[in-house]
Design a protein around this motif. Structure first.
Motif, mmCIF file in Angstrom:
data_model
loop_
_atom_site.group_PDB
_atom_site.id
_atom_site.type_symbol
_atom_site.label_atom_id
_atom_site.label_comp_id
_atom_site.label_asym_id
_atom_site.label_seq_id
_atom_site.Cartn_x
_atom_site.Cartn_y
_atom_site.Cartn_z
ATOM 1 N N GLY A 41 86.780 37.582 88.984
ATOM 2 C CA GLY A 41 86.140 38.581 88.145
ATOM 3 C C GLY A 41 84.948 39.236 88.822
ATOM 4 N N THR A 86 86.482 44.164 81.652
ATOM 5 C CA THR A 86 87.085 43.071 80.883
ATOM 6 C C THR A 86 88.126 43.599 79.907
ATOM 7 O OG1 THR A 86 85.140 41.638 81.032
ATOM 8 C CG2 THR A 86 86.588 41.313 79.146
ATOM 9 N N GLY A 109 92.034 36.548 84.380
ATOM 10 C CA GLY A 109 90.934 36.031 85.193
ATOM 11 C C GLY A 109 89.940 37.106 85.575
ATOM 12 N N ALA A 138 88.707 32.171 87.671
ATOM 13 C CA ALA A 138 88.623 33.431 86.927
ATOM 14 C C ALA A 138 87.285 34.122 87.171
ATOM 15 C CB ALA A 138 88.812 33.164 85.439
ATOM 16 N N ILE A 139 86.192 33.367 87.139
ATOM 17 C CA ILE A 139 84.878 33.951 87.403
ATOM 18 C C ILE A 139 84.797 34.440 88.842
ATOM 19 C CG2 ILE A 139 82.410 33.454 87.480
ATOM 20 C CD1 ILE A 139 82.894 31.402 85.246
ATOM 21 N N SER A 168 85.192 41.079 72.819
ATOM 22 C CA SER A 168 84.780 41.913 73.951
ATOM 23 C C SER A 168 84.636 43.370 73.546
ATOM 24 C CB SER A 168 85.794 41.780 75.097
ATOM 25 O OG SER A 168 85.847 40.459 75.581
ATOM 26 N N VAL A 191 88.997 28.222 85.143
ATOM 27 C CA VAL A 191 87.807 28.962 84.715
ATOM 28 C C VAL A 191 86.985 29.397 85.917
ATOM 29 C CG1 VAL A 191 85.625 28.771 83.466
ATOM 30 C CG2 VAL A 191 87.718 27.881 82.436
ATOM 31 N N THR A 231 82.560 39.169 80.611
ATOM 32 C CA THR A 231 82.040 38.363 79.510
ATOM 33 C C THR A 231 80.881 37.499 79.960
ATOM 34 O OG1 THR A 231 84.285 38.299 78.613
ATOM 35 C CG2 THR A 231 82.686 36.781 77.665
ATOM 36 N N HIS A 238 87.007 37.858 83.225
ATOM 37 C CA HIS A 238 86.003 36.855 82.898
ATOM 38 C C HIS A 238 84.590 37.232 83.311
ATOM 39 C CE1 HIS A 238 88.720 34.021 81.207
ATOM 40 N NE2 HIS A 238 87.860 33.024 81.285
ATOM 41 N N HIS A 256 90.468 30.949 79.568
ATOM 42 C CA HIS A 256 91.262 30.548 80.732
ATOM 43 C C HIS A 256 91.616 29.065 80.686
ATOM 44 C CE1 HIS A 256 92.742 33.149 83.773
ATOM 45 N NE2 HIS A 256 92.578 32.263 84.726
ATOM 46 N N TYR A 278 89.562 36.912 72.326
ATOM 47 C CA TYR A 278 88.773 37.361 73.477
ATOM 48 C C TYR A 278 88.666 38.881 73.499
ATOM 49 C CZ TYR A 278 87.408 37.518 78.446
ATOM 50 O OH TYR A 278 86.759 37.730 79.629
ATOM 51 N N VAL A 297 84.254 32.390 77.385
ATOM 52 C CA VAL A 297 84.294 32.346 78.847
ATOM 53 C C VAL A 297 84.994 31.076 79.311
ATOM 54 C CG1 VAL A 297 82.882 32.289 80.943
ATOM 55 C CG2 VAL A 297 82.209 33.744 79.032
#
Length: 472
Positions: A280, A129, A98, A276-277, A184, A273, A104, A101, A248, A180, A244
């Motif tokens: 992050g 990341t 998470g 995670a953002i 990245s 998701v 990205t 995220h 997750h 991922y 993105v």
């Protein structure tokens, strides 16, 4: 690039637009290059960096000791048992994935939407990341108990005809996380090629010139190079954008495809998701605020960046709050005895304290304070909020995994969960490994993209003094 005598930008509020400027006063093409290059090309490593590196190295050593003992003795040294067959390993896996995220999202989605405020923070967010994925990627390998058979998770045409179980979401994790990580790393490296060319031309040591020259792949800053660089960046951003959402989402399938109350729900993919953002961006703040202070980058990582990240955290925090509300609503609306008991036990059972730590750290504190622009631009407050949110998001994973498992369908199989010292050592060790890798990145690689920052400086009213090569 041509240098300029004109001072541009303002770290305060623009009197015309009322918005924060992107860069600070006195920033020119040359000053931006010198400020960022001096961090890497200086022959003298700051004592503060060495002190933090020593602490982080001790944490990474702790991880090495814990994993070595795990390989010698087996997963029995952890607190996992029946019915809690998943413990700190999966909690930390989901938490670290998470955290990656935001990098990205900043580097890919905000690039496609032409959000220029991302430029100052995109590079170390991308590095964050990659290092978070490194920390996360080892947990699916070590928690299975036979890490030397990890290659079985790959679809290799073995003579034994041993193939992965493609219907298992744990196998989906392997492909999602590896994809991922690959995109990245490529995106991160391609973005640094112009800066490697600058380091090659400015380095005073033969070793530095050779290493950065090799990494720059012959970058000359020609129009053809810039066109190919822009094309590659857009293509990689287009490839990374679906990740993105997908990575997750696939992680959430580890839980959503199970029949266990508290896991078997369709809200998990978007809920994971958003969470995670949320975590992050909190980690980006945790890293950006000390960096801008230690390296005096207040004119490049401005209050505008802190403010915008606070706004994104506020938005994703409300999506997370919606997910929590839906869990309670579905426990009632489903009319399922199992779902209702699960939610009551999660909030008021023997381990209910963890649920209220989650609510306090993820909802009560951030969502009541981040409305204020004055607080969002208060650097000390935002650093504190970032620590609180990261703590809350770790407890969210703890609640989802442990409190859903330790009391299942049969009261005769109920148990409890008490993490051992090896669980804590492994978790603290990953924090040390992450910090060690990040400190090495800051010391030897450009943590802020010089070429993108220079593009933010207005092209108007420039009086060229001299024409220089890629090193300026």
């Amino acid at each position: 690039m041509a240098t300029s005598e004109i001072k541009r930008g303002d770290p305060g509020i623009d009197p015309k637009t009322g918005e924060f400027r992107v860069v600070g006063p006195g920033e020119t093409f040359k000053s931006v290059t010198e400020k960022i290059s001096s961090i890497v090309l200086t022959p003298h490593t700051p004592l503060g960096w060495l002190a933090f590196f020593g602490i982080a190295g001790a944490g990474a050593t702790m991880l090495l000791v814990a994993v070595t003992w795990l390989f010698l003795k087996g997963v029995g040294i952890w607190a996992i048992s029946q019915p809690v067959a998943w413990g700190f390993a999966i909690i930390n896996f989901v938490w670290w994935i998470g955290i990656g995220h935001a990098g990205t999202l900043i580097s890919a989605i905000l690039l496609l939407f032409k959000q220029t405020w991302r430029n100052s923070i995109s590079r170390f967010a991308e590095a964050m990341t990659i290092f978070a994925v490194v920390c996360a990627g080892m947990f699916p390998l070590i928690h299975v108990g036979r890490p030397w058979l990890g290659y079985w998770m790959l679809p290799l045409p073995l003579t034994m005809n041993v193939w992965p179980q493609f219907r298992s979401p744990l196998e989906w994790d392997v492909f999602a996380v590896s994809t991922y990580a690959t995109i990245s790393v490529v995106f991160w490296y391609v973005g640094m090629i112009p800066d490697f060319g600058t380091f090659r031309d400015r380095s005073q040591s033969k070793v530095g010139q050779y290493i950065y020259g090799m990494l720059s792949w012959g970058w000359r800053g020609s129009i053809r190079h810039w066109m190919r660089y822009e094309t590659a960046s857009l293509l990689l951003a287009g490839l990374a954008t679906p990740l993105v959402l997908s990575v997750h989402t696939v992680i959430s399938f580890d839980f959503a495809v199970a029949v266990l109350p508290g896991w078997h729900t369709t809200i998990f993919p978007p809920y994971f998701v958003a969470g995670a953002i949320y975590s992050g961006f909190a980690m980006v703040l945790t890293l950006a605020i000390p960096l801008r202070k230690f390296y005096h980058l207040e004119q490049l990582v401005t209050e505008r960046h802190i403010d915008n990240m606070g706004k994104i955290m506020l938005a994703t925090g409300f999506i997370v709050a919606y997910g929590y509300g839906m869990e309670a609503f579905m426990a009632w609306y489903s009319a399922s005895h199992w779902e209702a008991f699960m939610f009551w036990n999660r909030a008021f059972g023997p381990m209910g304290w963890s649920y209220w730590v989650l609510v306090t750290c993820n909802l009560a504190i951030p969502l009541t304070t981040l409305w204020s622009r004055k607080l969002r631009t208060n650097i000390s407050f935002m650093f504190l909020i970032s620590i609180i949110v990261n703590t809350g998001m770790w407890f969210e994973r703890f609640v989802i995994i442990v409190t859903s498992l330790y009391r299942d369908f049969l009261p005769s199989s109920w148990g409890t969960y008490r993490a051992t010292k090896w669980d804590y050592m492994t978790f603290i060790g990953t924090l040390g490994l992450f910090t060690t890798l990040f400190l090495l990145f800051v010391r030897f690689l450009p943590m802020i993209p010089m070429n993108e920052i220079r593009m933010l400086l207005p092209a108007a009213k420039i009086k060229p003094k001299a024409t220089a090569g890629a090193g300026d």
